[in-house]
Enzyme design. Structure first.
Site, PDB file in Angstrom:
ATOM      1  N   SER A  36     -18.674  36.917 104.010  1.00 18.88           N
ATOM      2  CA  SER A  36     -17.322  35.990 104.266  1.00 18.88           C
ATOM      3  C   SER A  36     -16.378  37.195 104.227  1.00 18.88           C
ATOM      4  CB  SER A  36     -17.471  34.827 103.300  1.00 18.88           C
ATOM      5  OG  SER A  36     -16.144  34.350 103.543  1.00 18.88           O
ATOM      6  N   LYS A  97     -24.132  27.674 118.763  1.00 16.49           N
ATOM      7  CA  LYS A  97     -23.517  27.223 120.066  1.00 16.49           C
ATOM      8  C   LYS A  97     -22.001  27.045 120.012  1.00 16.49           C
ATOM      9  CE  LYS A  97     -22.602  22.954 118.875  1.00 16.49           C
ATOM     10  NZ  LYS A  97     -20.931  22.845 118.803  1.00 16.49           N
ATOM     11  N   ASP A 178     -17.602  22.840 122.444  1.00 15.00           N
ATOM     12  CA  ASP A 178     -17.948  22.469 121.043  1.00 15.00           C
ATOM     13  C   ASP A 178     -18.961  21.163 121.238  1.00 15.00           C
ATOM     14  OD1 ASP A 178     -17.763  21.314 118.142  1.00 15.00           O
ATOM     15  OD2 ASP A 178     -17.296  23.531 118.135  1.00 15.00           O
TER      16      ASP A 178
END
Length: 324
Positions: A36, A97, A178
């Site tokens: 991160s 995705k 999305d």
């Protein structure tokens, strides 16, 4: 490769948290590392999931020689850069995705994976849901006759906030890429890539707040699809044939039941529902294969072509926000 397939997780958001939980359910997997941009976030994520190595930069994770597979769960706009870097580092990749926001980017990583002999797959978990697999089998067996049309939607109401990733164009926001990717992928699964794509929608702040699509196939076969950030669309699907229909009443992306000609089919979900997809990655990588027959890179390219054609119809493009 060790006895366990060792995974590295790039990003620590909500989807990474859920998928990592499912990864830990697989006996032949070790989640070895997480990265991160904020080291404390990586460390907290590592502590929660029992991950031994936490990095503050994904480049450090990719440089770890013990990581075999990388799961990319960053915002959409970063998928290409992280996936390309992972492949260049010799890692197999499962990327959330949409794998990329543009066809040029996806063609780039697909070519690179092929060139390096590495596994690459877009993470559309619906393709591995046992009921979706069963549905395709029943359709192929002629259970509903000749398929004539598909209806599929996915939408919810989300208060407009320009900083939220779904409303932020710089992060690849909008409903189509999305949410709409699920109805489009579903239509592709049943009918394949369409000949024509029509779309109508509304842009807010440069991203689509809602969009409706009509995909055209030979002999009048068609798919009516929708996605929205401003309306609670029924997130299900129906496949209509000449002798019956398949109803996916809810959770199009991960159904727990389907109804085929009035007969209900159910299944017990493993973990949060990502286990079948993750098991497939492990299986293919272990076998030395570079793609899954259930979600080939060629299929990702076909889906993205349809998404791109629909986006162009409403004036949506991400060419100006793509990062390298």
């Amino acid at each position: 490769m060790s006895n366990k397939l060792r995974w590295g997780v790039v990003a620590t958001g909500g989807i990474a948290d859920v998928v990592t939980g499912d990864l830990r359910l697989l006996p032949d997997v070790e989640v070895l590392a997480v990265s991160s941009r904020a080291v404390p976030k990586a460390e907290a994520f590592a502590a929660k999931h029992g991950i031994p190595r936490a990095y503050g930069d994904y480049a450090d994770l990719l440089a770890d020689p013990d990581v075999d597979v990388v799961y990319v769960a960053t915002p959409h706009v970063q998928h290409h850069a992280v996936t390309r870097a992972a492949l260049e580092a010799g890692k197999h990749v499962l990327c959330e995705k949409p794998a990329t926001l543009t066809l040029a980017e996806l063609q780039d990583v697909v070519h690179l994976a092929h060139e390096r002999g590495l596994f690459f797959m877009e993470a559309i978990w619906t393709r591995f849901n046992p009921l979706v697999v069963r549905m395709t089998e029943l359709i192929a067996e002629g259970a509903i006759g000749e398929v004539r049309s598909v209806r599929a939607d996915f939408g919810f109401t989300l208060e407009h906030d320009p900083e939220h990733r779904l409303w932020n164009k710089a992060l690849g926001g909008g409903s189509l890429f999305d949410l709409g990717i699920y109805p489009v992928s579903f239509a592709h699964l049943v009918l394949g890539e369409p000949e024509t794509v029509q779309a109508h929608g509304r842009l807010v702040g440069g991203v689509d707040a809602e969009i409706g699509m009509l995909l055209g196939y030979p002999d009048g076969v068609h798919a009516l699809l929708g996605s929205s950030l401003v309306s609670p669309l029924k997130s299900g699907a129906v496949v209509y044939g000449t002798r019956g229909l398949v109803d996916v009443p809810e959770a199009l992306y991960n159904p727990s039941r389907i109804v085929v000609n009035g007969v209900e089919h159910r299944h017990e979900q493993e973990g949060a529902g990502y286990v079948p997809q993750l098991r497939e990655v492990v299986k293919r990588v272990r076998a030395g294969e570079t793609e899954s027959p259930s979600m080939r890179p060629a299929e990702s390219l076909a889906i993205l072509r349809t998404l791109t054609r629909a986006a162009e119809r409403v004036g949506l493009t991400y060419d100006d926000v793509t990062v390298g």
